[in-house]
Scaffold this motif. Structure first.
Motif, short mmCIF file in Angstrom:
data_model
loop_
_atom_site.label_atom_id
_atom_site.label_comp_id
_atom_site.label_asym_id
_atom_site.label_seq_id
_atom_site.Cartn_x
_atom_site.Cartn_y
_atom_site.Cartn_z
N ASN A 121 0.77 -1.20 0.16
CA ASN A 121 0.04 -0.02 -0.18
C ASN A 121 0.77 1.29 -0.05
O ASN A 121 1.98 1.13 0.28
CB ASN A 121 -0.81 0.02 1.23
CG ASN A 121 -1.99 1.01 1.50
OD1 ASN A 121 -2.45 1.23 0.26
ND2 ASN A 121 -2.18 1.52 2.36
N TRP A 123 1.36 2.99 -2.51
CA TRP A 123 2.26 3.13 -3.83
C TRP A 123 2.07 4.60 -4.29
O TRP A 123 3.15 4.90 -5.16
CB TRP A 123 1.52 2.08 -4.73
CG TRP A 123 2.83 1.64 -5.64
CD1 TRP A 123 3.14 2.10 -6.96
CD2 TRP A 123 3.91 1.01 -5.50
NE1 TRP A 123 4.10 1.73 -7.50
CE2 TRP A 123 4.60 1.04 -6.59
CE3 TRP A 123 4.15 0.18 -4.40
CZ2 TRP A 123 5.58 0.17 -6.63
CZ3 TRP A 123 5.57 -0.73 -4.65
CH2 TRP A 123 6.33 -0.78 -5.69
N ASP A 124 1.38 5.49 -3.90
CA ASP A 124 1.32 6.81 -4.53
C ASP A 124 2.63 7.40 -3.88
O ASP A 124 3.05 8.42 -4.25
CB ASP A 124 0.10 7.65 -4.13
CG ASP A 124 -0.15 7.49 -2.36
OD1 ASP A 124 0.17 8.60 -1.68
OD2 ASP A 124 -0.59 6.40 -1.95
N ARG A 146 -0.29 -3.93 -5.64
CA ARG A 146 0.11 -2.41 -5.50
C ARG A 146 -0.83 -1.73 -5.37
O ARG A 146 -1.80 -1.44 -6.19
CB ARG A 146 1.10 -1.80 -6.54
CG ARG A 146 2.71 -2.44 -6.37
CD ARG A 146 3.32 -2.32 -7.86
NE ARG A 146 4.45 -3.25 -8.29
CZ ARG A 146 4.26 -4.33 -8.63
NH1 ARG A 146 3.22 -4.98 -8.94
NH2 ARG A 146 5.60 -5.19 -8.74
N THR A 147 -1.25 -0.92 -4.11
CA THR A 147 -2.36 -0.07 -3.83
C THR A 147 -2.10 1.25 -3.36
O THR A 147 -1.13 1.36 -2.73
CB THR A 147 -3.14 -0.87 -3.06
OG1 THR A 147 -2.64 -0.91 -1.54
CG2 THR A 147 -3.84 -2.22 -3.48
N SER A 148 -3.17 2.03 -3.25
CA SER A 148 -3.17 3.25 -2.74
C SER A 148 -4.49 3.68 -2.02
O SER A 148 -5.54 3.80 -3.05
CB SER A 148 -2.49 4.36 -3.56
OG SER A 148 -2.93 5.64 -2.96
N SER A 151 -5.37 7.24 -3.57
CA SER A 151 -5.29 7.63 -4.94
C SER A 151 -6.33 6.66 -5.67
O SER A 151 -7.04 6.70 -6.90
CB SER A 151 -4.34 7.51 -5.70
OG SER A 151 -3.96 6.24 -6.35
N LEU A 153 -5.64 3.66 -6.61
CA LEU A 153 -4.90 2.49 -7.30
C LEU A 153 -4.94 1.09 -6.59
O LEU A 153 -4.90 0.95 -5.56
CB LEU A 153 -3.31 3.10 -7.18
CG LEU A 153 -2.33 1.90 -8.00
CD1 LEU A 153 -2.21 2.48 -9.38
CD2 LEU A 153 -0.98 2.24 -7.26
N GLY A 154 -5.20 0.34 -7.70
CA GLY A 154 -5.29 -1.31 -7.23
C GLY A 154 -6.43 -1.57 -6.50
O GLY A 154 -6.44 -2.96 -6.05
N ASP A 156 -9.74 -1.82 -7.38
CA ASP A 156 -10.35 -2.88 -7.94
C ASP A 156 -9.96 -4.10 -7.89
O ASP A 156 -10.75 -5.19 -7.70
CB ASP A 156 -10.59 -2.25 -9.48
CG ASP A 156 -11.60 -1.02 -9.40
OD1 ASP A 156 -12.10 -0.62 -8.75
OD2 ASP A 156 -11.57 -0.44 -10.68
N GLU A 157 -8.60 -4.21 -8.33
CA GLU A 157 -8.00 -5.38 -8.35
C GLU A 157 -8.10 -6.21 -7.03
O GLU A 157 -8.54 -7.46 -6.69
CB GLU A 157 -6.53 -5.21 -8.73
CG GLU A 157 -5.80 -6.46 -9.01
CD GLU A 157 -4.06 -6.20 -9.32
OE1 GLU A 157 -3.91 -5.18 -9.37
OE2 GLU A 157 -3.40 -7.45 -9.37
#
Ligand code: GDP
Ligand code: ZN
Length: 296
Positions: A121, A123-124, A146-148, A151, A153-154, A156-157
């Motif tokens: 986490n 990753w921003d 990789r998530t944030s 932001s 990011l990631g 949905d995955e």
């Protein structure tokens, strides 16, 4: 007797879900004596009267995520039972990526026989070259996302990975685990507060691991952030919990090779040949040392 799911454990008291309702339960002494404490996720049989009950029986556990016992000689503590997946949350920055923690999470999942999703986490905040810190885990065959939480990011995955699975989330405090989970599971806080309130405990703190059903099917066990992740294994078994060592185990000169600096070590040779990431081998040696020192 009703069949029920343990959703949270507070010492000898547990909260179960039976037929959609939360039930505050005591556990019969013989069950605790013979099988040790219950854990979030356990399936049980209970005698219920209204919103109170007595747990009399525990059904067999399918799998469990464990941690080292409070004192040597005691059985391992169980974080969550009957889960399929460990969501290990770490951060890339603030706090800096901790290979030590990431390695411990991979071992804990392996000891429980559980699949691992390593979530990196913040990753921003990643900087030039940070990718290299994560690569050894990708190379070892772990699922890495990789998530944030800031932001998106990631996210949905991550949601796709958790859908329909029974997952236990672990991580140091401060890595953003609550931010991620609150984003993924609307109403998570409310549910945890409801469960805590059944026993009259702190309404606004995560005091214990809590089993929360997911809207898309499956469930999530959120665990309180921990300072250290003690492992319920020993130095002899440890190499088997590093999947990238697998092809080389049994090929060392000495049967009891610890894969440290023994002559003819096949694991060490694989590290020198670039087939096993050096960082992971160093991580193995660190955990081994800590297990030998009795620190879990
Ligand atoms: P927990 O202790 O792991 O549950 O962490 P929290 O969710 O409480 O987050 C700790 C701090 O990190 C808070 O100030 C969050 O706002 C911040 N945070 C969480 N996720 C992210 C992220 O993805 N990026 C950034 N920059 N900050 C984050
Ligand atoms: Zn060896």
């Amino acid at each position: 007797m009703d069949e029920a799911r343990v959703v949270a454990v507070y010492g000898r008291q547990v909260v179960c879900e039976a037929g959609g309702a939360l039930v505050a339960c005591n556990v019969v002494g013989s069950l605790l004596r013979d099988h040790g404490p219950l854990a979030a996720g356990d399936r049980v049989r209970l005698e219920r009267s209204g919103d109170e009950g007595i747990v009399r029986e525990r059904l067999a556990r399918r799998a469990a995520l464990t941690r080292s016992p409070r004192r040597p000689g005691l059985p391992p503590r169980v974080w969550a039972a009957n889960v399929d997946l460990v969501l290990g949350v770490v951060s890339i920055r603030q706090p800096d990526f901790s290979a030590g923690l990431a390695d411990r999470i991979t071992v804990a999942a392996s000891v429980g026989g559980l699949r691992l999703l390593l979530c990196v986490n913040k990753w921003d905040l990643a900087e030039e070259g940070d990718e290299a810190q994560v690569q050894p885990y990708v190379d070892a065959g772990f699922r890495v996302v990789r998530t944030s939480a800031t932001s998106g990011l990631g996210m949905d995955e991550l949601a796709r990975e958790l859908a329909g699975r029974d997952t236990v989330a672990v991580g140091h405090s401060g890595v953003g685990k609550s931010s991620l989970l609150n984003h993924l599971v609307p109403g998570l806080r409310i549910r945890v507060n409801e469960v805590n309130a059944v026993t009259g405990r702190g309404r606004h703190t995560t005091t214990t691991a809590t089993w929360v059903p997911l809207p898309a099917g499956g469930a999530l066990v959120d665990t309180p952030g921990v300072r250290s992740l003690g492992l319920a294994t020993d130095a002899t078994a440890l190499p088997r919990h590093f999947p990238e060592f697998d092809p080389y185990l049994g090929r060392c000169e000495f049967d009891d090779c610890a894969h440290d600096s023994e002559p003819g070590c096949a694991v060490r040779a694989a590290v020198e040949a670039g087939e096993v990431p050096r960082l992971r081998h160093e991580g193995y040696l660190r955990i081994r040392e800590s297990l030998l020192a009795g620190n879990g």
